[in-house]
Design an enzyme around this catalytic site. Structure first.
Site, PDB file in Angstrom:
ATOM      1  N   SER A 109     -26.233  26.429  25.387  1.00  0.00           N
ATOM      2  CA  SER A 109     -24.959  25.793  25.118  1.00  0.00           C
ATOM      3  C   SER A 109     -25.064  24.471  24.363  1.00  0.00           C
ATOM      4  O   SER A 109     -24.087  24.044  23.770  1.00  0.00           O
ATOM      5  CB  SER A 109     -24.196  25.568  26.420  1.00  0.00           C
ATOM      6  OG  SER A 109     -24.872  24.621  27.232  1.00  0.00           O
TER       7      SER A 109
ATOM      8  N   SER B 160     -30.077  26.238  28.207  1.00  0.00           N
ATOM      9  CA  SER B 160     -29.168  25.593  27.254  1.00  0.00           C
ATOM     10  C   SER B 160     -29.744  24.411  26.486  1.00  0.00           C
ATOM     11  O   SER B 160     -29.106  23.922  25.554  1.00  0.00           O
ATOM     12  CB  SER B 160     -27.895  25.137  27.967  1.00  0.00           C
ATOM     13  OG  SER B 160     -27.072  26.243  28.215  1.00  0.00           O
TER      14      SER B 160
ATOM     15  N   LYS C 292     -24.343  15.112  24.270  1.00  0.00           N
ATOM     16  CA  LYS C 292     -23.609  16.368  24.453  1.00  0.00           C
ATOM     17  C   LYS C 292     -22.274  16.034  25.107  1.00  0.00           C
ATOM     18  O   LYS C 292     -22.213  15.184  26.012  1.00  0.00           O
ATOM     19  CB  LYS C 292     -24.443  17.303  25.341  1.00  0.00           C
ATOM     20  CG  LYS C 292     -23.837  18.681  25.567  1.00  0.00           C
ATOM     21  CD  LYS C 292     -24.770  19.577  26.381  1.00  0.00           C
ATOM     22  CE  LYS C 292     -24.197  20.967  26.587  1.00  0.00           C
ATOM     23  NZ  LYS C 292     -25.100  21.837  27.368  1.00  0.00           N
TER      24      LYS C 292
END
Lengths: 484, 95
Positions: free
Chosen positions: A151, A175, A76
């Site tokens: 997210s 997330s 990420k």
């Protein structure tokens, strides 16, 4: 090769069926061919990946390979990667080349894993749809009209579309688990303090936790083995030894006590969702578990408590982005204050600005006790609910989300409605507990996630239950047709 | 709790955030509805409940006062918008 799990790829590498360079080329080729329809990567690093793959093959040839040496993965874009762009999906950091590796990144490098690149996300990890990215929204591989969740939406979409066998995510209020649910993959949020936060761009420091996202619980266990551990550089990291998370995967579930919170099955949950979750719970019953109803009476208070604590901590953490030492700086500032204000005003997107404003308000003079302090006290009530429940049951189960993935553009005008999507996941971060989302059905072609929660540091128990479920079901094996 | 435009302007100044004039009405509405949501907390009786800052109630560790990092100023300043002689440049502060 891309349909193999991390465990299968590790075995294939060990057996000499293919090399890491071949494997890495294969995944880079898939990203190149397919990612234009998903937008799941912000940065792809082919040269670095192939260099790491070559080194991994050499390590193996010399007889020093570890469990995951040569297996590709993605990070990420919230994790700092030395010499590689680390944007947090923000204009503010669009030109930021991290000068060091996050502890999680160096752990995976040390394990010999190959990083394919950096995945898309909601800006500064603020969002539940991945629509708040400076680099554009991510599309759900199961249905390109749907959001992938957020997210960690880029990581979830990349794993679901078989562009990477596994990826890192971070979870502040859901997330990891929510995008895992929306994209039909497995995502684990560890106990707060289990995985180092050093080098992970901070959103809400008392809630943030990194974790693995992959197709199976077994793969999450393999990744967590490399990620977890005490880090002296993270002042909230906990000194606790790391078990081998793959060791307990095959334990039978007979006698396991599962609690279903009645608050998680209220009217906001559709009948179809409820049916899918109850069918999964039945599978656990067949595996020997006993089911009982429990109560988490303060469930609804998780939303207000979270939406004070998270923005308050965010407003403080994000004050470091001032246009002076790194990141975006506005053109022709008139004076220092103008430099600060315009760099931040132009560098941050709308949702980030909203949360900074809410947090600043909540922490401003005269409001601290009424908001932040009150929210922290309610946080203890919420944690106490869970601790009480874990006196009666071993695991708690329910839906990860109230609905399957929603359509792109359907929620973004109303932040409060969007916040409601996080009802089942937020409380887990407030309480610091570990949680996992596993694929547990589909509604109109969009995946459904089952959330399983356990007591602090009981990741092994979560992974054991999830693995046994995956041996009995095949939801985690389905692949979206857009990736063919 | 409904906020006024001036509240949002004040908070934006405290946060050193330049917001566009035409965005202020939307932010005012958004913030008001968020505050309305969080005001659900105000009716809860939390007498005798201590605030929870770390989920496992851990306290901040202290380390020995020893130098552990080497100087990497040039390396770190590669990301800076403007530097000179090892210093970060900003607009003139003192006339």
């Amino acid at each position: 090769m891309h349909n193999k799990t991390i465990a299968e790829l590790a075995k294939g590498l060990a057996d000499g069926d293919f090399s890491s360079v071949e494997l890495t080329r294969h995944f880079l080729g898939r990203i190149d061919a397919l990612d234009s329809q998903y937008n799941s990567f912000i940065t792809v690093t082919p040269e670095q990946a192939l260099a790491q793959a070559k080194a991994a093959d050499e390590t193996r040839a010399s007889g020093h390979a570890k469990a995951l040496t040569g297996v590709p993965m993605a990070h990420k874009d919230i994790f700092c990667t030395n010499g590689v762009l680390t944007t947090c999906a923000s204009k503010m950091l669009a030109n930021f080349v991290a000068p060091y590796d996050a502890t999680v990144v160096s752990n995976f490098n040390h394990a010999g894993m190959v990083s394919l690149g950096k995945t898309n996300m909601d800006e500064f990890a603020m969002g539940s749809s991945n629509e708040n990215s400076y680099f554009g929204a991510v599309k759900n591989p199961w249905d390109l009209k749907a959001v992938p969740g957020g997210s960690s939406g880029g990581s979830a979409a990349a794993v679901a579309a078989r562009l990477a066998p596994g990826a890192t995510g971070t979870d502040t209020g859901g997330s990891i688990r929510q995008p895992a649910a929306f994209c039909g993959i497995t995502g684990l949020k560890p106990t707060y303090g289990r995985v180092s936060r050093w080098g992970m761009v901070a959103y809400a420091s008392s809630l943030d936790q990194g974790g693995p996202m992959a197709r199976t619980a077994e793969d999450c266990a393999l990744m967590l083995n490399e990620m977890a551990g005490f880090d002296p550089k993270d002042s909230t990291s906990l000194k606790k030894s790391v078990p081998d998370y793959t060791e307990g995967l095959d334990q039978p579930l007979s006698g396991l006590r599962i609690g279903l919170p009645k608050e998680y099955f209220g009217k906001e949950l559709s009948a179809e969702m409820s049916d899918a979750i109850m069918a999964s719970v039945k599978e656990f019953e067949k595996l020997g578990a006993t089911i009982q109803e429990i109560s988490l009476p303060n469930t609804m208070l998780a939303i207000p408590s979270y939406y004070i604590i998270a923005p308050a901590e965010a407003s403080s953490n994000l004050s470091r982005f001032d246009g002076v030492r790194y990141g975006y700086r506005c053109e022709n500032p008139e004076n220092l204050e103008d430099l600060y204000k315009r760099s931040r005003g132009e560098g941050f997107g709308k949702e980030v600005q909203r949360r900074i404003l809410v947090g600043t308000y909540a922490l401003s003079e005269g409001y601290y006790d009424a908001y932040y302090r009150k929210a922290q006290r309610i946080r203890r009530l919420i944690q106490q609910d869970f601790l009480n429940a874990f006196n009666e049951v071993d695991l708690i189960m329910g839906p990860t989300t109230p609905t399957p993935a929603f359509d792109l553009g359907s929620n973004s005008d109303d932040p409060v409605q969007m916040y409601m999507e996080d009802i089942y996941t937020l409380a887990v971060n407030l309480a610091g507990l570990p949680g996992i989302s596993v694929p547990a059905g589909q509604i109109n072609g969009r995946p459904v996630g089952l959330q399983i929660l356990a007591g602090h540091f009981k990741e092994s128990q979560l992974l054991n239950a999830a693995h046994q479920f995956q041996k009995a079901t095949n939801w985690h094996q389905l692949a979206p047709s857009s990736g063919e | 709790m409904a906020l006024e435009r001036s509240d949002v302007e004040k908070v934006a100044h405290l946060a050193r955030l330049k917001i566009e004039d035409n965005d202020i009405p939307e932010y005012t509405r958004n913030l008001s509805s968020i505050l309305e949501l969080v005001n659900q907390m105000q009716s809860v009786d939390i007498e005798g409940t201590d605030p929870l800052a770390h989920p496992l109630d851990a306290t901040q560790r202290l380390r020995h006062d020893e130098v552990t990092e080497s100087n990497q100023r040039e390396h770190f300043q590669q990301n800076a918008p403007a530097t000179e002689a090892g210093l970060f440049l900003v607009p003139k502060v003192i006339e």
